[in-house]
Design an enzyme around this catalytic site. Sequence first.
Site, short mmCIF file in Angstrom:
data_model
loop_
_atom_site.label_atom_id
_atom_site.label_comp_id
_atom_site.label_asym_id
_atom_site.label_seq_id
_atom_site.Cartn_x
_atom_site.Cartn_y
_atom_site.Cartn_z
N HIS B 66 -38.51 -56.09 0.68
CA HIS B 66 -39.45 -54.99 0.50
C HIS B 66 -39.38 -54.08 1.73
CE1 HIS B 66 -41.63 -56.61 -3.14
NE2 HIS B 66 -40.91 -57.64 -2.75
N TYR B 334 -41.90 -65.02 5.62
CA TYR B 334 -42.45 -63.77 6.16
C TYR B 334 -42.57 -63.86 7.68
CZ TYR B 334 -44.14 -62.34 1.45
OH TYR B 334 -44.26 -61.98 0.13
#
Lengths: 180, 364
Positions: B66, B334
């Site tokens: 992303h 992440y």
Amino acid sequence: MKNTTGLFALPARVLHWLMAAMILAMLFIGVGMVASVSERHAWLLRIHKPLGIAILVLAVVRLAVRLRYPPPPLPADLPMLQKLAAHASHWLLYALMIAMPLVGWAMLSAGGYPVMLSDSLRLPAIFPAGPIAFAVLRHLHSWLAMLLFLTFLAHMAAALYHGLIRRDGVLASMIARRRE
Amino acid sequence: MPESPTPKKRPRHLGAWVLIAAVPAACALAFGYVGGWLAPQRLTPKRLVDQFEANAGVHPGYRRNHAKGVCVAGYFQSSGQAAPYSMAQVFASGQRTPVVGRFAIPGSNPYAPDNSVPIRSMALRFTQANGQQWRTGMNSMPVFPVATPQAFYAQLQAQQPDPATGKPDPKKVATFFAAHPETAAFRAWAKTAKPSASFATESYWSLDAFVFTGSDGLRHAVRWRMVPQSADDDSAAPAADADYLAADLRQRLSHGPLRWKLEVTLANPGDPTDDATKAWPADRQTVDAGTLVVESEQAQDSGPCRDINYDPTVLPSGIQPSDDPLLPARSAAYADSYLRRTSEEAHLPGTAALPAKAQPEARP
């Protein structure tokens, strides 16, 4: 005050073995959680933060105990270099057991994370949020952990050396078996 | 008894020396195994993020997935209707909670054209008055392709571009889907999905399940979705502009705030909470928890969302992760991506240099 018993004081011995277990567990939890994508990651992380703060509190108590009750002197016949190594490694261990939790706490603060010790208990930030500080502190946390682990290995090997080869009462002074 | 002769001289303390060497060595080996260095077969966050980089290259300073997005800011106005199910302060009646968010498209290339994928994502960080935070990353599709981090990793591997063509090998992709029938619901959705012309007209699903805990101590498995209040004008995405989503967002926000309703779905007993490939039946009870109001947007390379890791397991008291295996994997991966990009931001040795300034003509 001089230590004439040949033993570490009882509070020092209790703190030593309790914290040895906690710190060793903490080192394995730390490297384990960042190397896992499984649910282990989640529950190790949940233990890591409160355990780290517990170690910080106990380390401060232990430092006070150390200053209040001097440890038994090292054997007089111990070579100078070994004496130096013993003292340096002990103070390095003290420095690391206080620095590691503080660096971890500062690192989460710098990353902008809420420092949650449980579902609802939150500690305040101790460092301003910023990506550069986060990256530096996060790497520092890893490197200091490696240094702490290596220092622990050397400490354990030295303790075994004193107990098995020299049999000079140094190991006994921490497990409270009086010298014959 | 006469003393027995000792023809073989054993070194003194041999056993003790062996012990002194073996105990720390065993400890170091255990450490190496737990830390993953001696466990090459284990899927680690590093290997997962390395695969993203293998698929799309390294884009220093950007998220590893992303990567292309835009920061937004606003607030969440609670309706109070979710408060009986979760004691999180964000759901208290009349509560207004500031939000820093990010719209993005999936993929690791920060210069990918907006119409290259039909999926859009919305990430939000709610900062409660009590200092606790709720972070969430949602996608504009009702189900996730796979249920486990291992399957996700296999999918990334299958999609790695062939060096000869620069594109994924269709045979490998087909083999992956054949071996993973759980992807069927996602593929059915993807067949009809078109790249939308706007972030504002999309629904965003939590995909993973979570657990709400009320002040009565009762636990409720939930999923949620952000439902757009902006009308979908069915306009086709402008093919000429690669960055139409950010332009559309800016244009819409110049006319006023954008709104989404937060719809929380309560699971029935037996609904799967550990499988993001399975939607829950449509008749499940839903609660209108409140309204997300997006008021402004900022460029992602300087905006307030840049330094936020939208780890979906950063949760306030009253919301917990479920047993969905994707959640700890997202958290771990992440964190790895966040460390890589902040290290690049800090110009730490061994990290790739940041691009001087994104030049539009430099975009592939």
